[in-house]
Design a protein around this motif. Structure first.
Motif, PDB file in Angstrom:
ATOM      1  N   GLU A 155      -3.209  30.813  18.607  1.00 29.12           N
ATOM      2  CA  GLU A 155      -3.358  30.335  19.969  1.00 29.12           C
ATOM      3  C   GLU A 155      -4.760  30.631  20.466  1.00 29.12           C
ATOM      4  O   GLU A 155      -5.431  31.525  19.972  1.00 29.12           O
ATOM      5  N   TYR A 156      -5.184  29.883  21.448  1.00 28.11           N
ATOM      6  CA  TYR A 156      -6.535  30.012  21.959  1.00 28.11           C
ATOM      7  C   TYR A 156      -6.494  30.314  23.444  1.00 28.11           C
ATOM      8  O   TYR A 156      -5.561  29.979  24.149  1.00 28.11           O
ATOM      9  N   LEU A 157      -7.528  30.976  23.910  1.00 31.50           N
ATOM     10  CA  LEU A 157      -7.595  31.399  25.303  1.00 31.50           C
ATOM     11  C   LEU A 157      -7.636  30.193  26.223  1.00 31.50           C
ATOM     12  O   LEU A 157      -8.540  29.378  26.157  1.00 31.50           O
ATOM     13  N   PRO A 158      -6.637  30.038  27.107  1.00 28.50           N
ATOM     14  CA  PRO A 158      -6.646  28.914  28.047  1.00 28.50           C
ATOM     15  C   PRO A 158      -7.460  29.221  29.283  1.00 28.50           C
ATOM     16  O   PRO A 158      -7.686  30.375  29.622  1.00 28.50           O
ATOM     17  N   VAL A 159      -7.890  28.158  29.935  1.00 30.29           N
ATOM     18  CA  VAL A 159      -8.581  28.333  31.209  1.00 30.29           C
ATOM     19  C   VAL A 159      -7.559  28.351  32.327  1.00 30.29           C
ATOM     20  O   VAL A 159      -6.429  27.939  32.166  1.00 30.29           O
ATOM     21  N   THR A 160      -7.978  28.830  33.479  1.00 28.68           N
ATOM     22  CA  THR A 160      -7.122  28.791  34.650  1.00 28.68           C
ATOM     23  C   THR A 160      -6.918  27.348  35.073  1.00 28.68           C
ATOM     24  O   THR A 160      -7.854  26.555  35.089  1.00 28.68           O
ATOM     25  N   ALA A 161      -5.705  26.973  35.418  1.00 28.24           N
ATOM     26  CA  ALA A 161      -5.399  25.588  35.775  1.00 28.24           C
ATOM     27  C   ALA A 161      -6.140  25.183  37.035  1.00 28.24           C
ATOM     28  O   ALA A 161      -6.453  25.983  37.892  1.00 28.24           O
ATOM     29  N   ALA A 162      -6.417  23.892  37.141  1.00 23.83           N
ATOM     30  CA  ALA A 162      -7.188  23.365  38.273  1.00 23.83           C
ATOM     31  C   ALA A 162      -6.374  23.411  39.560  1.00 23.83           C
ATOM     32  O   ALA A 162      -5.160  23.539  39.543  1.00 23.83           O
ATOM     33  N   THR A 171      -5.753  15.844  31.551  1.00 19.33           N
ATOM     34  CA  THR A 171      -6.329  16.586  32.666  1.00 19.33           C
ATOM     35  C   THR A 171      -7.228  17.728  32.223  1.00 19.33           C
ATOM     36  O   THR A 171      -8.134  18.128  32.954  1.00 19.33           O
ATOM     37  N   GLY A 172      -6.952  18.309  31.046  1.00 22.42           N
ATOM     38  CA  GLY A 172      -7.768  19.427  30.570  1.00 22.42           C
ATOM     39  C   GLY A 172      -7.352  20.772  31.119  1.00 22.42           C
ATOM     40  O   GLY A 172      -7.938  21.794  30.757  1.00 22.42           O
ATOM     41  N   ASN A 173      -6.329  20.812  31.994  1.00 21.63           N
ATOM     42  CA  ASN A 173      -5.889  22.100  32.541  1.00 21.63           C
ATOM     43  C   ASN A 173      -4.575  22.571  31.930  1.00 21.63           C
ATOM     44  O   ASN A 173      -3.980  23.536  32.390  1.00 21.63           O
ATOM     45  N   ALA A 229       2.838  27.150  40.492  1.00 22.77           N
ATOM     46  CA  ALA A 229       2.474  28.513  40.082  1.00 22.77           C
ATOM     47  C   ALA A 229       3.157  28.887  38.776  1.00 22.77           C
ATOM     48  O   ALA A 229       2.559  29.559  37.918  1.00 22.77           O
ATOM     49  N   ASP A 230       4.422  28.451  38.595  1.00 27.41           N
ATOM     50  CA  ASP A 230       5.131  28.731  37.342  1.00 27.41           C
ATOM     51  C   ASP A 230       4.401  28.101  36.157  1.00 27.41           C
ATOM     52  O   ASP A 230       4.233  28.728  35.098  1.00 27.41           O
ATOM     53  N   LYS A 231       3.977  26.859  36.343  1.00 25.77           N
ATOM     54  CA  LYS A 231       3.317  26.148  35.242  1.00 25.77           C
ATOM     55  C   LYS A 231       1.955  26.755  34.929  1.00 25.77           C
ATOM     56  O   LYS A 231       1.558  26.871  33.769  1.00 25.77           O
ATOM     57  N   GLN A 232       1.237  27.136  35.970  1.00 19.22           N
ATOM     58  CA  GLN A 232      -0.054  27.793  35.752  1.00 19.22           C
ATOM     59  C   GLN A 232       0.128  29.095  34.976  1.00 19.22           C
ATOM     60  O   GLN A 232      -0.679  29.428  34.105  1.00 19.22           O
ATOM     61  N   ALA A 233       1.212  29.821  35.291  1.00 20.30           N
ATOM     62  CA  ALA A 233       1.471  31.083  34.592  1.00 20.30           C
ATOM     63  C   ALA A 233       1.742  30.841  33.115  1.00 20.30           C
ATOM     64  O   ALA A 233       1.296  31.618  32.249  1.00 20.30           O
ATOM     65  N   VAL A 234       2.445  29.752  32.787  1.00 19.57           N
ATOM     66  CA  VAL A 234       2.707  29.428  31.385  1.00 19.57           C
ATOM     67  C   VAL A 234       1.402  29.077  30.672  1.00 19.57           C
ATOM     68  O   VAL A 234       1.163  29.491  29.531  1.00 19.57           O
ATOM     69  N   VAL A 235       0.547  28.300  31.352  1.00 21.10           N
ATOM     70  CA  VAL A 235      -0.745  27.938  30.750  1.00 21.10           C
ATOM     71  C   VAL A 235      -1.549  29.188  30.447  1.00 21.10           C
ATOM     72  O   VAL A 235      -2.149  29.327  29.374  1.00 21.10           O
ATOM     73  N   GLU A 236      -1.573  30.132  31.369  1.00 22.15           N
ATOM     74  CA  GLU A 236      -2.394  31.327  31.202  1.00 22.15           C
ATOM     75  C   GLU A 236      -1.815  32.289  30.176  1.00 22.15           C
ATOM     76  O   GLU A 236      -2.555  32.924  29.425  1.00 22.15           O
ATOM     77  N   LYS A 237      -0.482  32.389  30.127  1.00 23.32           N
ATOM     78  CA  LYS A 237       0.159  33.349  29.228  1.00 23.32           C
ATOM     79  C   LYS A 237       0.278  32.814  27.815  1.00 23.32           C
ATOM     80  O   LYS A 237       0.180  33.563  26.834  1.00 23.32           O
ATOM     81  N   ILE A 256      -0.653  24.344  20.389  1.00 23.12           N
ATOM     82  CA  ILE A 256      -1.503  24.868  21.457  1.00 23.12           C
ATOM     83  C   ILE A 256      -1.125  24.209  22.773  1.00 23.12           C
ATOM     84  O   ILE A 256      -0.553  23.116  22.793  1.00 23.12           O
ATOM     85  N   ILE A 257      -1.434  24.867  23.857  1.00 23.53           N
ATOM     86  CA  ILE A 257      -1.424  24.234  25.175  1.00 23.53           C
ATOM     87  C   ILE A 257      -2.814  23.631  25.364  1.00 23.53           C
ATOM     88  O   ILE A 257      -3.813  24.354  25.331  1.00 23.53           O
ATOM     89  N   PRO A 258      -2.920  22.302  25.525  1.00 22.24           N
ATOM     90  CA  PRO A 258      -4.225  21.637  25.446  1.00 22.24           C
ATOM     91  C   PRO A 258      -5.081  21.729  26.711  1.00 22.24           C
ATOM     92  O   PRO A 258      -5.310  20.745  27.400  1.00 22.24           O
ATOM     93  N   THR A 259      -5.559  22.937  27.015  1.00 16.80           N
ATOM     94  CA  THR A 259      -6.677  23.024  27.935  1.00 16.80           C
ATOM     95  C   THR A 259      -7.905  22.508  27.185  1.00 16.80           C
ATOM     96  O   THR A 259      -7.877  22.352  25.963  1.00 16.80           O
ATOM     97  N   LYS A 260      -8.970  22.258  27.909  1.00 15.14           N
ATOM     98  CA  LYS A 260     -10.184  21.781  27.228  1.00 15.14           C
ATOM     99  C   LYS A 260     -10.632  22.766  26.163  1.00 15.14           C
ATOM    100  O   LYS A 260     -10.975  22.382  25.040  1.00 15.14           O
TER     101      LYS A 260
END
Length: 495
Positions: free
Chosen positions: A197-204, A451-453, A268-276, A360-364
């Protein structure tokens, strides 16, 4: 008289003003094109036809007799108002950490043209009273002179070429207010949870469809009522039954013309999943039934022998039932009423045990890292991938791709794509990047809605809100669906 701020689904802000008004931000760039492309552009903005009619009324436009409920007539009236100059649309620069000049001490700077501040943010620019104060700000943030000058050149704010003392001139521009600097906190860095897994960015930030008329853009957050979240299913049979259990509510909503049942996941739930990072076991993918037989695959087999599939965590889409349209809209994917669809419920653990699979979760950042580690995926170089995933190109590609799709221009027809880009007013370098971006989309399926987030677009929502978290699955040794069903790694359901 009108002066409004809107944001599209990518977070890009625009300022709408009437003929008697002027933009509130010095950095605003006026949109200008022909009638057809203006019509197409207006149609992409996140305003309903009723909202556009209200805007036209406020600028004293004599409205035509609209026939029926087709929004195209409204978009055409708005486009004509823009062409005449009765209504103007200005693009505002993006203020976020991705487009910032990133320092070493936890903060970055976004610099825009002054002296009037950015009109779509509550942030205040840094107070810089002298060149020395500007230098102190850079030192405090750990930003080097070379980085500053390179950033200003890239943003077309200042050209240091052949200048005797470019740094001092740039600092004077900050001191005089000709340039304004906004300080933004950078997201904390953390090690990846797993090796794959790769480090995701904070969602927009959540897009704001329409802001009130005031000196500042004020976003009002609607309090949403969402159902309670369930624990993720533990077996394929349980997942199947839960999809079927969601059916009555979906069918009743469609029959009554009311809103579909909401997702139990808040923003907020979805952002938490992206970050975790992804923890859920089961993924969902919807494919055309023609490709869902035993000889088919989860995703298209590419020239390099691998497959790339865009999926979603089961619990984030199960409220869509087995309804093809509801599920595909939740994915932000086009639905055709003349096609039949099949749902694939995918056991991620079984896939990992049986083959060579990476998710992966596809952040940029994650997508770029996946391609860097697997260069067969795309023919683009790392620098080209960086260019085509830039914030600046995203809205241009969205507009280009929509017109290309409307005109049914094939991605193999290079001459027509170049002609379309020129017709839309893009420069030669922008045309090159748009064509590269289209190639990238064809190779990895990151279409214009990307979206990249880490989240897709939920087109069930008229406001084009963010939908579920996306999951990209790279299968390096893809197996046929018949084999995967035999080993209970995949279960199929008819939509």
């Amino acid at each position: 008289m009108i002066n409004l701020i809107i944001r599209d689904f990518t977070g890009q802000a625009y300022e709408l003003i009437s003929r008697s008004s002027s933009p509130r931000s010095s950095s605003a760039k006026r949109y200008s094109s022909d009638a057809y492309l203006t019509f197409r552009f207006v149609a992409t903005l996140p305003l309903t036809p009723d909202q556009w009619v209200q805007i036209l009324t406020r600028i004293n436009q004599r409205l035509p007799d609209f026939h029926g409920n087709h929004p195209g007539e409204v978009y055409e009236a708005v486009a004509q108002a823009v062409i005449r100059g009765d209504l103007s649309i200005y693009r505002l620069p993006t203020l976020n950490v991705i487009s910032s000049l990133q320092g070493k001490n936890g903060f970055g700077l976004c610099i825009i043209k002054g002296p009037k501040p950015h009109s779509a943010t509550d942030l205040a620019p840094e107070v810089v009273t002298s060149a020395a104060a500007a230098q102190q700000l850079l030192d405090k943030l750990g930003i080097s002179p070379q980085a500053l000058l390179g950033y200003l050149s890239h943003q077309n704010l200042y050209n240091s070429y052949q200048k005797q003392n470019p740094l001092n001139e740039a600092l004077q521009l900050l001191a005089s207010g000709e340039l304004l600097a906004y300080k933004l906190p950078l997201p904390p860095k953390a090690p990846p949870a797993k090796a794959v897994e790769y480090l995701p960015v904070t969602a927009a930030d959540r897009p704001v469809p329409l802001a009130p008329e005031s000196k500042k853009s004020v976003s009002v957050t609607k309090v949403e009522t969402v159902p309670a979240k369930k624990a993720p299913p533990q077996t394929l049979d349980e997942a199947t039954q839960r999809l079927r259990d969601a059916g009555p509510a979906v069918r009743a909503a469609k029959a009554n013309g009311t809103a579909l049942p909401p997702s139990p996941y808040t923003m907020a739930d979805k952002q938490a999943v992206v970050e975790k990072g992804l923890e859920e076991k089961f993924l969902v993918r919807v494919i055309e039934t023609n490709y869902a037989g035993d000889e088919g695959y989860i995703g298209k087999i590419r020239e390099h022998g691998q497959s790339i599939s865009w999926t979603a965590p089961f619990s984030m889409v199960e409220h869509g039932d087995t309804d093809a349209e509801a599920l595909l809209n939740a994915f932000g994917t086009r639905h055709s009423p003349v096609k039949n669809y099949t749902i694939l419920i995918i056991d991620r653990d079984k896939m990992n045990d049986m083959g060579d699979v990476q998710t992966i979760i596809p952040t940029k950042q994650n997508l770029k890292a996946l391609i860097a580690a697997n260069p067969k995926i795309s023919t683009l170089t790392p620098d080209e991938v960086e260019q085509v995933l830039s914030d600046d190109l995203a809205p241009k590609y969205y507009e280009f791709a929509k017109v290309k799709s409307t005109r049914k221009i094939s991605t193999d027809d290079m001459e027509k794509m170049q002609g379309l880009s020129k017709e839309m007013g893009f420069s030669e370098s922008e045309t090159d990047n748009l064509i590269l971006r289209q190639q990238f989309a064809d190779q990895v399926a990151a279409w214009e809605e990307f979206t990249g987030n880490g989240m897709t677009l939920d087109t069930n929502s008229k406001a084009k809100a963010y939908g579920p978290v996306e999951v990209v699955m790279l299968d390096k040794k893809p197996m046929k669906l018949g084999e995967l069903r035999k080993y209970k790694a995949v279960k199929s359901l008819n939509c």
